[in-house]
Design a protein around this motif. Structure first.
Motif, PDB file in Angstrom:
ATOM      1  N   THR A 194       0.830  -1.201   0.000  1.00  0.00           N
ATOM      2  CA  THR A 194       0.000   0.000   0.000  1.00  0.00           C
ATOM      3  C   THR A 194       0.862   1.248   0.000  1.00  0.00           C
ATOM      4  O   THR A 194       0.632   2.194  -0.759  1.00  0.00           O
ATOM      5  CB  THR A 194      -0.923   0.009   1.225  1.00  0.00           C
ATOM      6  N   LEU A 195       1.858   1.263   0.881  1.00  0.00           N
ATOM      7  CA  LEU A 195       2.757   2.409   0.945  1.00  0.00           C
ATOM      8  C   LEU A 195       3.456   2.609  -0.388  1.00  0.00           C
ATOM      9  O   LEU A 195       3.524   3.731  -0.917  1.00  0.00           O
ATOM     10  CB  LEU A 195       3.790   2.190   2.048  1.00  0.00           C
ATOM     11  N   ALA A 229       4.761  -2.641  -5.068  1.00  0.00           N
ATOM     12  CA  ALA A 229       3.330  -2.340  -4.995  1.00  0.00           C
ATOM     13  C   ALA A 229       2.476  -3.516  -5.441  1.00  0.00           C
ATOM     14  O   ALA A 229       1.300  -3.609  -5.073  1.00  0.00           O
ATOM     15  CB  ALA A 229       3.007  -1.115  -5.850  1.00  0.00           C
ATOM     16  N   ARG A 230       3.060  -4.430  -6.216  1.00  0.00           N
ATOM     17  CA  ARG A 230       2.304  -5.562  -6.727  1.00  0.00           C
ATOM     18  C   ARG A 230       2.399  -6.785  -5.822  1.00  0.00           C
ATOM     19  O   ARG A 230       1.808  -7.820  -6.098  1.00  0.00           O
ATOM     20  CB  ARG A 230       2.782  -5.923  -8.139  1.00  0.00           C
ATOM     21  N   GLN A 231       3.170  -6.681  -4.742  1.00  0.00           N
ATOM     22  CA  GLN A 231       3.247  -7.795  -3.802  1.00  0.00           C
ATOM     23  C   GLN A 231       1.934  -7.948  -3.057  1.00  0.00           C
ATOM     24  O   GLN A 231       1.161  -7.001  -2.921  1.00  0.00           O
ATOM     25  CB  GLN A 231       4.384  -7.562  -2.798  1.00  0.00           C
ATOM     26  N   GLN A 232       1.685  -9.153  -2.566  1.00  0.00           N
ATOM     27  CA  GLN A 232       0.493  -9.401  -1.782  1.00  0.00           C
ATOM     28  C   GLN A 232       0.839  -9.432  -0.304  1.00  0.00           C
ATOM     29  O   GLN A 232       1.927  -9.829   0.087  1.00  0.00           O
ATOM     30  CB  GLN A 232      -0.151 -10.739  -2.178  1.00  0.00           C
ATOM     31  N   SER A 233      -0.077  -8.968   0.496  1.00  0.00           N
ATOM     32  CA  SER A 233       0.072  -9.017   1.943  1.00  0.00           C
ATOM     33  C   SER A 233      -1.092  -9.793   2.530  1.00  0.00           C
ATOM     34  O   SER A 233      -2.028 -10.151   1.828  1.00  0.00           O
ATOM     35  CB  SER A 233       0.114  -7.595   2.515  1.00  0.00           C
ATOM     36  N   TRP A 234      -1.031 -10.013   3.838  1.00  0.00           N
ATOM     37  CA  TRP A 234      -2.044 -10.883   4.439  1.00  0.00           C
ATOM     38  C   TRP A 234      -3.451 -10.346   4.283  1.00  0.00           C
ATOM     39  O   TRP A 234      -4.411 -11.106   4.277  1.00  0.00           O
ATOM     40  CB  TRP A 234      -1.728 -11.110   5.908  1.00  0.00           C
ATOM     41  N   TRP A 235      -3.613  -9.016   4.089  1.00  0.00           N
ATOM     42  CA  TRP A 235      -4.967  -8.483   3.979  1.00  0.00           C
ATOM     43  C   TRP A 235      -5.474  -8.533   2.541  1.00  0.00           C
ATOM     44  O   TRP A 235      -6.585  -8.143   2.259  1.00  0.00           O
ATOM     45  CB  TRP A 235      -5.024  -7.045   4.492  1.00  0.00           C
ATOM     46  N   GLN A 236      -4.656  -8.995   1.614  1.00  0.00           N
ATOM     47  CA  GLN A 236      -5.079  -9.086   0.231  1.00  0.00           C
ATOM     48  C   GLN A 236      -4.950 -10.524  -0.249  1.00  0.00           C
ATOM     49  O   GLN A 236      -3.873 -10.996  -0.569  1.00  0.00           O
ATOM     50  CB  GLN A 236      -4.234  -8.166  -0.660  1.00  0.00           C
ATOM     51  N   GLU A 237      -6.037 -11.244  -0.264  1.00  0.00           N
ATOM     52  CA  GLU A 237      -6.007 -12.619  -0.732  1.00  0.00           C
ATOM     53  C   GLU A 237      -5.872 -12.643  -2.253  1.00  0.00           C
ATOM     54  O   GLU A 237      -6.328 -11.729  -2.942  1.00  0.00           O
ATOM     55  CB  GLU A 237      -7.302 -13.342  -0.319  1.00  0.00           C
ATOM     56  N   PRO A 296      -6.505  -0.934   0.600  1.00  0.00           N
ATOM     57  CA  PRO A 296      -5.278  -0.392   1.169  1.00  0.00           C
ATOM     58  C   PRO A 296      -5.347   0.084   2.609  1.00  0.00           C
ATOM     59  O   PRO A 296      -4.331   0.492   3.153  1.00  0.00           O
ATOM     60  CB  PRO A 296      -5.003   0.806   0.255  1.00  0.00           C
ATOM     61  N   LEU A 297      -6.521   0.039   3.239  1.00  0.00           N
ATOM     62  CA  LEU A 297      -6.635   0.669   4.551  1.00  0.00           C
ATOM     63  C   LEU A 297      -5.633   0.118   5.558  1.00  0.00           C
ATOM     64  O   LEU A 297      -4.990   0.875   6.295  1.00  0.00           O
ATOM     65  CB  LEU A 297      -8.057   0.513   5.094  1.00  0.00           C
ATOM     66  N   ARG A 328      -6.366  -9.415  13.093  1.00  0.00           N
ATOM     67  CA  ARG A 328      -4.960  -9.194  12.757  1.00  0.00           C
ATOM     68  C   ARG A 328      -4.694  -7.723  12.446  1.00  0.00           C
ATOM     69  O   ARG A 328      -3.596  -7.213  12.700  1.00  0.00           O
ATOM     70  CB  ARG A 328      -4.557 -10.064  11.575  1.00  0.00           C
ATOM     71  N   ARG A 329      -5.701  -7.056  11.922  1.00  0.00           N
ATOM     72  CA  ARG A 329      -5.573  -5.625  11.648  1.00  0.00           C
ATOM     73  C   ARG A 329      -5.283  -4.847  12.931  1.00  0.00           C
ATOM     74  O   ARG A 329      -4.620  -3.817  12.910  1.00  0.00           O
ATOM     75  CB  ARG A 329      -6.865  -5.138  10.996  1.00  0.00           C
ATOM     76  N   GLN A 330      -5.751  -5.343  14.063  1.00  0.00           N
ATOM     77  CA  GLN A 330      -5.581  -4.656  15.340  1.00  0.00           C
ATOM     78  C   GLN A 330      -4.145  -4.692  15.858  1.00  0.00           C
ATOM     79  O   GLN A 330      -3.820  -3.996  16.823  1.00  0.00           O
ATOM     80  CB  GLN A 330      -6.531  -5.260  16.378  1.00  0.00           C
TER      81      GLN A 330
END
Length: 287
Positions: free
Chosen positions: A10-11, A82-90, A98-99, A152-154
């Motif tokens: 996101t960043l 920017a194209r990598q995936q993170s745990w919040w993006q399945e 992006p939040l 997990r967001r917390q």
């Protein structure tokens, strides 16, 4: 800057969007002119520059050439991250949400909520009840995944250097029966405990205020430090989708809203008392 921050998609997406916007301005080109030269729509260029669209490596290469960038290495690196995936993006998700990435980079978060306890302060049982109520046809598997993501967001509030988190909460959120009395008693107890953390502040806007400027407009203000390279941003989650606003005039408007809401809200101590009163009522109903 640590590896986790460097890999935050996101960043990186928002940094890339900002850099491409600056390069276009420096080149003296309009969005329409860029779109004409690259044989694409102006809407595509606009979405790239506002981080609403993940840009392809080919697009970055073509934009770099158009803007006369002698060495596109930095731009290409940003685009790859920017194209990598993170745990919040399945992988199967179409929209890039992006939040969570922005929350993890913010130095301060101010949130105003009208109807429910904010997601960063929810218990697992409360989150489950909220999500299943908003999406009644959700499958058990999908519900479990969404609850897990919210929990997990917390983690952002438990970081070594967490953001300053200031919550302005309409009193209706303390009264709404979500998940039943036992769930509400647990949630309000959890809210009270988190409000005692040094970096968390909760203020309740009481019913007695009546109608006020934020009555129907929940939102979040995320503020960033200079190294992040991001403008402060207002986030709104609506039925029409997620909205991010970062223009100076927009930010000024929402900051004025927050100042007004702070002025009519109960102080932190009174707010804590109001939360405990409602928790006691729900605990009584649960027994």
């Amino acid at each position: 800057m640590d590896d986790a921050r460097m890999a935050n998609p996101t960043l990186r997406q928002r940094q890339l969007a900002k850099r491409l916007r600056e390069l276009r301005h420096d080149s003296g080109l309009s969005i329409a002119e860029v779109a004409h030269r690259l044989l694409c729509s102006p809407a595509k260029i606009s979405r790239i520059e506002t981080a609403q669209r993940r840009v392809s490596l080919r697009d970055v290469r073509d934009l770099g050439r158009l803007y006369g960038v002698p060495d596109p290495t930095e731009l290409m690196a940003l685009a790859k991250d920017a194209r990598q995936q993170s745990w919040w993006q399945e992988p199967e998700e179409v929209d890039f949400r992006p939040l969570t990435g922005l929350e993890n980079e913010a130095v301060a978060i101010t949130e105003y909520e009208t109807t429910t306890i904010p997601g960063l302060l929810q218990t697992e049982d409360y989150a489950r009840a909220v999500i299943s109520g908003v999406v009644p046809d959700i499958s058990p598997e999908a519900l479990g995944e969404r609850v897990d993501k919210r929990m997990r967001r917390q983690d952002v509030l438990r970081k070594a250097t967490p953001p300053r988190y200031w919550v302005l909460l309409d009193e209706s959120a303390l009264h709404r029966h979500i998940g039943g009395p036992a769930v509400m008693a647990g949630q309000l107890g959890h809210l009270h405990e988190l409000a005692r953390l040094p970096h968390v502040q909760v203020q309740v806007i009481p019913y007695t205020v009546g109608a006020h400027v934020g009555l129907d407009s929940a939102f979040m203000l995320l503020e960033f430090d200079e190294p992040a390279g991001l403008p402060d941003t207002v986030y709104l989650d609506t039925l029409a989708g997620q909205i991010f606003q970062e223009k100076p005039g927009q930010l000024r408007y929402f900051r004025e809203l927050l100042n007004h809401l702070r002025s009519v809200a109960l102080g932190p101590s009174e707010s804590a008392g109001r939360i405990l009163q409602r928790q006691a009522k729900f605990a009584e109903l649960a027994h």
